[in-house]
Design a protein around this motif. Structure first.
Motif, short mmCIF file in Angstrom:
data_model
loop_
_atom_site.label_atom_id
_atom_site.label_comp_id
_atom_site.label_asym_id
_atom_site.label_seq_id
_atom_site.Cartn_x
_atom_site.Cartn_y
_atom_site.Cartn_z
N ILE A 83 0.85 -1.18 -0.04
CA ILE A 83 0.09 0.03 -0.18
C ILE A 83 0.96 1.24 0.03
CG2 ILE A 83 -1.59 1.44 1.33
CD1 ILE A 83 -2.83 -1.27 2.29
N GLY A 84 0.85 2.13 -0.86
CA GLY A 84 1.37 3.48 -1.13
C GLY A 84 0.75 4.49 -0.64
N LEU A 85 1.33 5.48 -0.21
CA LEU A 85 0.51 6.86 0.05
C LEU A 85 1.31 7.97 -0.71
CD1 LEU A 85 0.52 6.98 4.05
CD2 LEU A 85 -1.42 6.42 2.42
N GLN A 86 0.62 9.09 -1.33
CA GLN A 86 1.03 9.92 -2.04
C GLN A 86 1.38 11.32 -1.58
OE1 GLN A 86 -0.93 11.32 -6.37
NE2 GLN A 86 -2.18 11.80 -4.66
N PHE A 87 2.52 11.96 -2.10
CA PHE A 87 2.65 13.34 -1.62
C PHE A 87 2.50 14.35 -3.03
CE2 PHE A 87 5.08 10.76 1.21
CZ PHE A 87 4.94 11.37 2.40
N ILE A 88 1.90 15.20 -2.67
CA ILE A 88 1.68 16.38 -3.79
C ILE A 88 2.37 17.88 -3.51
CG2 ILE A 88 0.12 17.64 -5.43
CD1 ILE A 88 -2.05 15.53 -4.63
N GLY A 89 3.10 18.01 -4.22
CA GLY A 89 3.97 19.37 -3.88
C GLY A 89 3.63 20.70 -4.75
N ARG A 90 4.30 21.69 -4.53
CA ARG A 90 4.13 22.71 -5.33
C ARG A 90 4.74 22.62 -7.02
NH1 ARG A 90 6.16 25.59 -0.56
NH2 ARG A 90 4.59 26.73 0.38
N ALA A 91 4.25 23.17 -7.89
CA ALA A 91 4.67 23.11 -9.26
C ALA A 91 6.21 23.54 -9.18
CB ALA A 91 4.05 24.20 -10.29
N PHE A 92 7.18 22.72 -10.01
CA PHE A 92 8.43 22.95 -9.97
C PHE A 92 9.01 22.94 -8.82
CE2 PHE A 92 6.48 24.90 -13.91
CZ PHE A 92 6.91 24.06 -14.80
N CYS A 93 8.54 22.31 -7.65
CA CYS A 93 9.38 22.20 -6.23
C CYS A 93 9.49 20.66 -6.22
CB CYS A 93 8.68 22.53 -5.21
SG CYS A 93 8.61 24.58 -5.21
N ASP A 94 9.79 19.96 -7.36
CA ASP A 94 10.10 18.50 -7.23
C ASP A 94 11.23 18.04 -6.20
OD1 ASP A 94 9.10 19.37 -10.08
OD2 ASP A 94 8.84 17.37 -10.23
N GLN A 95 12.17 18.92 -6.40
CA GLN A 95 13.40 18.49 -5.43
C GLN A 95 12.89 18.34 -3.78
OE1 GLN A 95 17.04 20.39 -6.38
NE2 GLN A 95 18.09 19.37 -4.58
N GLU A 96 12.20 19.51 -3.60
CA GLU A 96 11.68 19.61 -2.19
C GLU A 96 10.68 18.34 -1.93
OE1 GLU A 96 8.67 22.53 0.72
OE2 GLU A 96 9.07 23.12 -1.48
N LEU A 97 9.88 18.00 -2.69
CA LEU A 97 8.81 16.93 -2.77
C LEU A 97 9.61 15.66 -2.56
CD1 LEU A 97 5.80 16.07 -3.01
CD2 LEU A 97 6.38 15.59 -5.29
N LEU A 98 10.60 15.32 -3.48
CA LEU A 98 11.22 14.07 -3.20
C LEU A 98 12.14 14.00 -1.99
CD1 LEU A 98 12.63 13.76 -7.00
CD2 LEU A 98 10.91 12.37 -5.79
N THR A 99 12.65 15.14 -1.58
CA THR A 99 13.33 15.14 -0.04
C THR A 99 12.52 14.77 0.87
OG1 THR A 99 14.62 16.95 -1.06
CG2 THR A 99 14.82 16.73 1.45
N ILE A 100 11.19 15.32 1.04
CA ILE A 100 10.27 14.82 1.84
C ILE A 100 9.96 13.44 2.10
CG2 ILE A 100 7.98 15.39 2.85
CD1 ILE A 100 8.42 18.32 1.88
#
Length: 340
Positions: free
Chosen positions: A285-302
């Motif tokens: 089972i997976g969970l999803q994180f949604i981030g701000r546009a073009f803040c992919d690095q910050e999203l992946l860090t979290i």
């Protein structure tokens, strides 16, 4: 790699215990993808861990002269930092995603994930995305309309399948498309052409575009309020058995499977599915994180921090290869003995 139009990399990633990343729209070139829905298609990345997804994204991201929708700024490959302090983060939990169809197991794990962030000092708040209930209908109208437009190129003349009928050009067109498209694609083409008819265009397509803007604005409002990322389920439940899977038609299944994922595509936001735990049936089972546009690095860090905390077992490719080779050897021995 696989195109993500409404969740096509995040859904299978959640079901298979993998990391599934949908980058921001325009960060990765779509040149080479067979277009389905131009305004939502993004090349998605499936990997065993978040670091691998970041490496692949670093290689793929950036401007491409062959795709006018890609960003102009150069993107350098990056290494994700190891996040140790999450106390400055604000995690948003969209209340509209708590649907009646959501399984109790996924709901429980979603709650545990929120508690995990809270226990480590992060601020976890409930947020509202008021137009969520309209998103799946809006997605269906826009998706089928663009599919109808894109599939028009498969006429049997320039490339792709071509039937043997040579009575007339029109007969060849019709037979080629009947043979080449299955019931699902034909249904989408018919729906899309209906929405694009002159008498229906304003009532369906234009209105859906306006609702899409409202959905995108919901995300902007939430992120402007100080939220860093949204934490949501990826799927309603773990993977269902095949016998259950075939009981429902494709449209019903798509409406259910994409309920949590397609809004990120319509808003052009980055989203990543991270495996959290195994269900009682032993399925991921997976969970999803949604981030701000073009803040992919910050999203992946979290996402990397979360991955480290939950310690979901990484798929060991060597073990799989060893298993496959042993099966292959056994099959070879069996075939030799049969010949003798």
């Amino acid at each position: 790699l696989g195109s993500d139009t409404g969740g096509s990399t995040r859904n299978p990633a959640a079901h298979c215990g993998l990391v599934g990343l949908k980058p921001s729209y325009g960060l990765v070139s779509r040149h080479g993808l067979i277009p389905l829905v131009n305004s939502m298609d993004v090349p998605g990345i499936l990997t065993r861990c978040v670091d691998d997804a970041a490496i692949v994204l670093g290689v793929l991201a950036g401007h491409d002269p062959k795709d006018s929708t890609t960003i102009q700024d150069p993107v350098k490959p990056f290494v994700l930092p190891s996040l140790t302090d999450v106390s400055k983060l604000c995690i948003g939990i969209p209340k509209e995603y708590l649907t009646p169809e959501l399984s109790s197991e996924v709901r429980s794990l979603w709650s545990k994930a929120a508690n995990l962030f809270e226990s480590e000092g992060a601020k976890v708040i409930e947020v509202s995305l008021p137009h969520t209930s309209y998103s799946i209908v809006c997605y269906h109208v826009l998706c089928t309309s663009e599919v109808a437009s894109n599939m028009a190129r498969f006429d049997g003349l320039e490339y792709g399948h071509r039937c043997d009928i040579d009575v007339s050009t029109e007969a060849m067109y019709a037979a080629t498309r009947r043979e080449g498209f299955n019931d699902v694609v034909r249904g989408r083409i018919l729906s899309g052409n209906f929405f694009l008819l002159k008498e229906n265009y304003e009532n369906y397509f234009v209105k859906a575009q306006k609702v899409r803007r409202l959905i995108a604005n919901d995300f902007v409002t939430v992120f402007n309020s100080g939220v860093d990322v949204l934490l949501t389920p990826t799927t309603l439940s773990e993977a269902v058995p095949y016998t259950e899977f075939i009981k429902e038609d494709n449209r019903t299944r798509s409406a259910q499977d994409d309920i949590f994922t397609q809004a990120a595509n319509m808003a052009g936001l980055p989203a990543v599915s991270v495996p959290m735990a195994l269900s009682n049936q032993g399925l991921p089972i997976g969970l999803q994180f949604i981030g701000r546009a073009f803040c992919d690095q910050e999203l992946l860090t979290i996402a990397k921090w979360f991955e480290k905390q939950v310690q979901f077992p990484v798929i060991q490719l060597q073990e799989l290869m060893d298993d496959c080779s042993s099966v292959f050897e056994n099959e070879k021995l069996a075939s030799v003995s049969l010949k003798q």
